[in-house]
Design a protein around this motif. Structure first.
Motif, PDB file in Angstrom:
ATOM      1  N   SER A  68      44.718  51.686  46.646  1.00 25.64           N
ATOM      2  CA  SER A  68      44.718  51.658  45.181  1.00 25.64           C
ATOM      3  C   SER A  68      45.214  50.315  44.652  1.00 25.64           C
ATOM      4  CB  SER A  68      45.570  52.800  44.630  1.00 25.64           C
ATOM      5  OG  SER A  68      45.027  54.055  44.979  1.00 25.64           O
ATOM      6  N   ALA A  69      46.235  49.758  45.289  1.00 26.88           N
ATOM      7  CA  ALA A  69      46.741  48.447  44.866  1.00 26.88           C
ATOM      8  C   ALA A  69      45.698  47.363  45.111  1.00 26.88           C
ATOM      9  CB  ALA A  69      48.034  48.120  45.609  1.00 26.88           C
ATOM     10  N   ASN A  70      45.092  47.409  46.289  1.00 29.92           N
ATOM     11  CA  ASN A  70      44.062  46.411  46.613  1.00 29.92           C
ATOM     12  C   ASN A  70      42.881  46.498  45.653  1.00 29.92           C
ATOM     13  OD1 ASN A  70      42.835  44.349  48.196  1.00 29.92           O
ATOM     14  ND2 ASN A  70      41.649  45.899  49.297  1.00 29.92           N
ATOM     15  N   MET A  71      42.423  47.734  45.357  1.00 23.26           N
ATOM     16  CA  MET A  71      41.286  47.895  44.453  1.00 23.26           C
ATOM     17  C   MET A  71      41.647  47.548  43.010  1.00 23.26           C
ATOM     18  SD  MET A  71      38.582  48.387  46.077  1.00 23.26           S
ATOM     19  CE  MET A  71      37.635  48.531  44.556  1.00 23.26           C
ATOM     20  N   ASN A  72      42.880  47.789  42.616  1.00 20.14           N
ATOM     21  CA  ASN A  72      43.321  47.383  41.280  1.00 20.14           C
ATOM     22  C   ASN A  72      43.139  45.870  41.125  1.00 20.14           C
ATOM     23  OD1 ASN A  72      46.410  47.970  39.331  1.00 20.14           O
ATOM     24  ND2 ASN A  72      44.454  47.089  38.755  1.00 20.14           N
ATOM     25  N   VAL A  73      43.560  45.117  42.138  1.00 21.40           N
ATOM     26  CA  VAL A  73      43.404  43.664  42.093  1.00 21.40           C
ATOM     27  C   VAL A  73      41.926  43.280  42.175  1.00 21.40           C
ATOM     28  CG1 VAL A  73      43.924  41.501  43.290  1.00 21.40           C
ATOM     29  CG2 VAL A  73      45.713  43.226  43.010  1.00 21.40           C
ATOM     30  N   ASN A  74      41.191  43.924  43.065  1.00 17.42           N
ATOM     31  CA  ASN A  74      39.753  43.603  43.175  1.00 17.42           C
ATOM     32  C   ASN A  74      39.031  43.787  41.847  1.00 17.42           C
ATOM     33  OD1 ASN A  74      39.823  42.960  45.916  1.00 17.42           O
ATOM     34  ND2 ASN A  74      39.409  45.067  46.561  1.00 17.42           N
ATOM     35  N   GLU A  75      39.304  44.907  41.177  1.00 14.05           N
ATOM     36  CA  GLU A  75      38.633  45.203  39.908  1.00 14.05           C
ATOM     37  C   GLU A  75      39.041  44.226  38.818  1.00 14.05           C
ATOM     38  OE1 GLU A  75      37.867  50.029  40.266  1.00 14.05           O
ATOM     39  OE2 GLU A  75      39.797  49.319  39.497  1.00 14.05           O
ATOM     40  N   VAL A  76      40.317  43.946  38.720  1.00 10.59           N
ATOM     41  CA  VAL A  76      40.787  43.034  37.681  1.00 10.59           C
ATOM     42  C   VAL A  76      40.205  41.637  37.891  1.00 10.59           C
ATOM     43  CG1 VAL A  76      42.820  41.867  36.742  1.00 10.59           C
ATOM     44  CG2 VAL A  76      42.882  44.337  37.165  1.00 10.59           C
ATOM     45  N   VAL A  77      40.242  41.163  39.142  1.00  9.32           N
ATOM     46  CA  VAL A  77      39.700  39.827  39.424  1.00  9.32           C
ATOM     47  C   VAL A  77      38.204  39.779  39.110  1.00  9.32           C
ATOM     48  CG1 VAL A  77      39.212  38.154  41.252  1.00  9.32           C
ATOM     49  CG2 VAL A  77      41.467  39.235  41.128  1.00  9.32           C
ATOM     50  N   ALA A  78      37.471  40.807  39.536  1.00  7.78           N
ATOM     51  CA  ALA A  78      36.017  40.811  39.314  1.00  7.78           C
ATOM     52  C   ALA A  78      35.677  40.813  37.826  1.00  7.78           C
ATOM     53  CB  ALA A  78      35.394  42.026  40.003  1.00  7.78           C
ATOM     54  N   ASN A  79      36.320  41.676  37.059  1.00  2.32           N
ATOM     55  CA  ASN A  79      36.015  41.766  35.620  1.00  2.32           C
ATOM     56  C   ASN A  79      36.478  40.534  34.861  1.00  2.32           C
ATOM     57  OD1 ASN A  79      34.714  44.298  35.584  1.00  2.32           O
ATOM     58  ND2 ASN A  79      36.683  45.345  35.767  1.00  2.32           N
ATOM     59  N   LEU A  80      37.619  39.981  35.259  1.00  2.00           N
ATOM     60  CA  LEU A  80      38.095  38.771  34.593  1.00  2.00           C
ATOM     61  C   LEU A  80      37.189  37.592  34.939  1.00  2.00           C
ATOM     62  CD1 LEU A  80      40.134  37.315  32.829  1.00  2.00           C
ATOM     63  CD2 LEU A  80      41.629  37.066  34.842  1.00  2.00           C
ATOM     64  N   ALA A  81      36.733  37.531  36.183  1.00  2.00           N
ATOM     65  CA  ALA A  81      35.824  36.452  36.585  1.00  2.00           C
ATOM     66  C   ALA A  81      34.548  36.488  35.749  1.00  2.00           C
ATOM     67  CB  ALA A  81      35.482  36.587  38.065  1.00  2.00           C
ATOM     68  N   HIS A  82      34.027  37.690  35.530  1.00  2.00           N
ATOM     69  CA  HIS A  82      32.809  37.825  34.711  1.00  2.00           C
ATOM     70  C   HIS A  82      33.094  37.486  33.244  1.00  2.00           C
ATOM     71  CE1 HIS A  82      28.906  39.190  33.446  1.00  2.00           C
ATOM     72  NE2 HIS A  82      29.426  40.091  32.628  1.00  2.00           N
ATOM     73  N   ARG A  83      34.300  37.844  32.784  1.00  5.42           N
ATOM     74  CA  ARG A  83      34.648  37.518  31.395  1.00  5.42           C
ATOM     75  C   ARG A  83      34.757  36.012  31.217  1.00  5.42           C
ATOM     76  NH1 ARG A  83      39.848  40.363  28.705  1.00  5.42           N
ATOM     77  NH2 ARG A  83      38.534  42.204  29.138  1.00  5.42           N
ATOM     78  N   LEU A  84      35.301  35.320  32.208  1.00  6.44           N
ATOM     79  CA  LEU A  84      35.465  33.868  32.119  1.00  6.44           C
ATOM     80  C   LEU A  84      34.128  33.147  32.291  1.00  6.44           C
ATOM     81  CD1 LEU A  84      38.740  33.421  34.228  1.00  6.44           C
ATOM     82  CD2 LEU A  84      38.531  33.321  31.729  1.00  6.44           C
ATOM     83  N   MET A  85      33.260  33.717  33.124  1.00  7.59           N
ATOM     84  CA  MET A  85      31.941  33.119  33.370  1.00  7.59           C
ATOM     85  C   MET A  85      30.896  34.215  33.226  1.00  7.59           C
ATOM     86  SD  MET A  85      32.711  30.575  36.587  1.00  7.59           S
ATOM     87  CE  MET A  85      34.030  29.347  36.500  1.00  7.59           C
ATOM     88  N   ALA A 127      27.846  37.491  37.820  1.00  7.38           N
ATOM     89  CA  ALA A 127      28.230  38.885  38.076  1.00  7.38           C
ATOM     90  C   ALA A 127      29.017  38.952  39.393  1.00  7.38           C
ATOM     91  CB  ALA A 127      26.999  39.768  38.146  1.00  7.38           C
ATOM     92  N   VAL A 128      30.247  39.415  39.312  1.00  9.99           N
ATOM     93  CA  VAL A 128      31.121  39.478  40.489  1.00  9.99           C
ATOM     94  C   VAL A 128      31.440  40.935  40.798  1.00  9.99           C
ATOM     95  CG1 VAL A 128      33.355  38.818  41.457  1.00  9.99           C
ATOM     96  CG2 VAL A 128      32.112  37.210  39.988  1.00  9.99           C
ATOM     97  N   HIS A 129      31.234  41.343  42.044  1.00  8.66           N
ATOM     98  CA  HIS A 129      31.486  42.719  42.451  1.00  8.66           C
ATOM     99  C   HIS A 129      32.868  42.829  43.106  1.00  8.66           C
ATOM    100  CE1 HIS A 129      31.037  46.619  44.485  1.00  8.66           C
ATOM    101  NE2 HIS A 129      30.044  46.859  43.627  1.00  8.66           N
ATOM    102  N   PRO A 130      33.656  43.854  42.757  1.00 10.69           N
ATOM    103  CA  PRO A 130      35.013  43.956  43.309  1.00 10.69           C
ATOM    104  C   PRO A 130      35.050  44.118  44.826  1.00 10.69           C
ATOM    105  CG  PRO A 130      34.434  45.939  42.070  1.00 10.69           C
ATOM    106  CD  PRO A 130      33.390  44.923  41.784  1.00 10.69           C
ATOM    107  N   ASN A 131      34.070  44.824  45.395  1.00  6.75           N
ATOM    108  CA  ASN A 131      34.073  45.030  46.846  1.00  6.75           C
ATOM    109  C   ASN A 131      33.270  43.957  47.580  1.00  6.75           C
ATOM    110  OD1 ASN A 131      34.166  47.906  45.459  1.00  6.75           O
ATOM    111  ND2 ASN A 131      35.202  48.118  47.441  1.00  6.75           N
ATOM    112  N   ASP A 132      32.030  43.765  47.151  1.00  6.22           N
ATOM    113  CA  ASP A 132      31.151  42.850  47.866  1.00  6.22           C
ATOM    114  C   ASP A 132      31.609  41.399  47.790  1.00  6.22           C
ATOM    115  OD1 ASP A 132      29.561  45.018  48.475  1.00  6.22           O
ATOM    116  OD2 ASP A 132      28.188  44.678  46.774  1.00  6.22           O
ATOM    117  N   ASP A 133      32.221  41.027  46.677  1.00  7.04           N
ATOM    118  CA  ASP A 133      32.576  39.620  46.458  1.00  7.04           C
ATOM    119  C   ASP A 133      34.084  39.370  46.563  1.00  7.04           C
ATOM    120  OD1 ASP A 133      29.856  39.036  45.955  1.00  7.04           O
ATOM    121  OD2 ASP A 133      30.085  39.663  43.867  1.00  7.04           O
TER     122      ASP A 133
END
Length: 466
Positions: free
Chosen positions: A98-115, A119-125
């Protein structure tokens, strides 16, 4: 609200949230405590994601655009921004997923918001070449390593303060005590030096156990075989992570071993527990030796820090040693938690690292703070009541122990009984009964004779006595 789906089903997620469905599942499933996963663990996970993006791009498995977006998002998070999106509980099932996925999701969504064009996927990327089973324990060790210098510095200050006290009070004679009964004399210089040696050993133990925390299983992925991780990633991930963090992490020689076994956490916990036990004993001694001020030992004067009673005016309590005692009790309990969690691991993975890391990080932090207040608000300012200690030695019948080599055990015992019955000092009885010469008695009952007996001098005095 936006709707997200996983293998279980669908959930509504707030539109402005950077976290996603996996994070929400954890919040719903683990309402054990309001305490969130430790910020240093989340920060360390972000550092791993940042390093992984760079290495995966170099390996050619992640596009440069995605790597740049992930790294930009991580940089924002490492500045402390968007921290309110890290919402998973500190106590959680799933071995830290859950901690790892929390970070994966936040990083992926923030990356897409910044750029937005990327499209950045939390698991694949974001999680590429990684597993919770290597990122979470590595992040936990990184967090412990980041806090460790503060603990070592606080403990070093106590060690040095005790050394100064031992030098200052090297000639302050006092009654020794065994089993809380009067024993042969010593000096407060020796007493403080014994504490100095005790905590010096603790410092060595904690430092050595802390060094072992730098051994990590990053690159081992799910069970340590490195499945789904490229050779480039396995060779370069720690190099890049160390460049970014200066933590000097090293790869475990056997990643399967390092993924399933938690003995390094047990070792570090044991070192902190030993420190806690020693701090509690030291605090007990301080409270007892400072007890009074009129009807107690009264040998030490602890600095007054606050009023001690809501009903008894003027009462002062040893609140600093008391709080250190309580921290010690907590750390000892945490060690039991770590022990039980480590032995409960099964086969290729231990699922209980979240509770271990919660306990270890709390112990590390609380010990640092307890040591700091102990030094600053107690030990540095305490003084020895020299006159009271000297008077107690002068009227202590047990000092007659030095007479046993000259008068024998039974005669010495009779003298001690008489001294206690008549409330006379031993030298007075010896003078009255002329059992030894006054010169010999003076030598035997001098501070040096009582606290620093030398075998060659004893032999000479025995010859004189005969």
């Amino acid at each position: 609200m936006r709707i997200e789906a996983d293998c279980i089903g669908k959930l509504a997620v707030p539109d402005d949230a950077l976290y996603g469905i996996h994070t929400l599942r954890a919040v719903h499933n683990f309402p054990i405590t309001t305490e969130l996963m430790h910020p240093l663990i989340m920060q360390s996970l972000v550092q791993i994601k940042k390093a992984a993006a760079s290495v995966n791009a170099a390996a050619g498995t992640l596009s440069n655009d995605k790597a740049h977006a992930i790294i930009a998002a991580c940089n924002q998070l490492l500045l402390g921004r968007y921290a309110d999106n890290f919402i998973v509980p500190a106590i959680q099932g799933g071995a830290g997923t859950s901690a790892n996925m929390n970070v994966n999701e936040v990083v992926a969504n923030l990356a897409h918001r910044l750029m937005p064009a990327v499209a950045v996927h939390p698991n694949d990327d974001v999680n590429q070449s990684q597993s919770t089973n290597d990122t979470f324990p590595t992040a936990g060790k990184m967090a412990l390593c980041m806090q460790l210098p503060g603990l070592l510095t606080a403990l070093s200050r106590l060690v040095q303060t005790l050394l100064v006290k031992s030098q200052r009070y090297q000639d302050a004679i006092k009654v020794g005590r065994t089993q809380l009964e009067d024993a042969v004399p010593t000096t407060y210089g020796r007493t403080f030096h014994a504490y100095y040696q005790l905590f010096k050993r603790d410092l060595t133990r904690v430092r050595q156990a802390g060094e072992h925390l730098r051994i990590v299983n990053l690159g081992g992925t799910a069970i340590g075989t490195g499945i789904n991780a490229t050779h480039t990633y396995q060779q370069q991930i720690l190099v890049k992570l160390n460049q970014n963090t200066d933590l000097d992490l090293v790869a475990a020689p056997d990643l399967i071993d390092a993924t399933q076994n938690c003995d390094l956490f047990v070792e570090f916990s044991a070192a902190m527990k030993t420190l806690a036990v020693d701090l509690s004993k030291f605090s007990n001694d301080l409270r007892l030796l400072a007890s009074g001020p009129q009807a107690g030992f009264g040998e030490l004067n602890l600095p007054a820090q606050q009023a001690g009673s809501s009903i008894m005016p003027g009462k002062i309590n040893p609140v600093i040693p008391e709080v250190v005692n309580q921290v010690a009790f907590e750390v000892i309990g945490h060690d039991t938690t770590v022990t039980m969690a480590a032995e409960a691991g099964q086969l290729e993975l231990n699922a209980f690292e979240p509770i271990m890391l919660r306990a270890l990080l709390a112990s590390e932090q609380h010990l640092q703070q307890a040591l700091t207040t102990l030094v600053d608000h107690c030990v540095r300012q305490l003084t020895v009541n020299r006159q009271r200690c000297a008077d107690q030695v002068a009227h202590s019948a047990i000092t007659a122990t030095v007479l046993a080599p000259y008068l024998g055990y039974e005669t010495t015992t009779a003298l001690i009984k008489e001294a206690l019955t008549t409330n006379q000092a031993i030298p007075e009885l010896l003078h009255r009964r002329r059992l030894l010469s006054d010169d010999l008695v003076e030598q035997l009952f001098s501070p040096a004779g009582l606290t620093q007996p030398r075998p060659e001098v004893i032999e000479q005095l025995r010859a004189v006595a005969k």
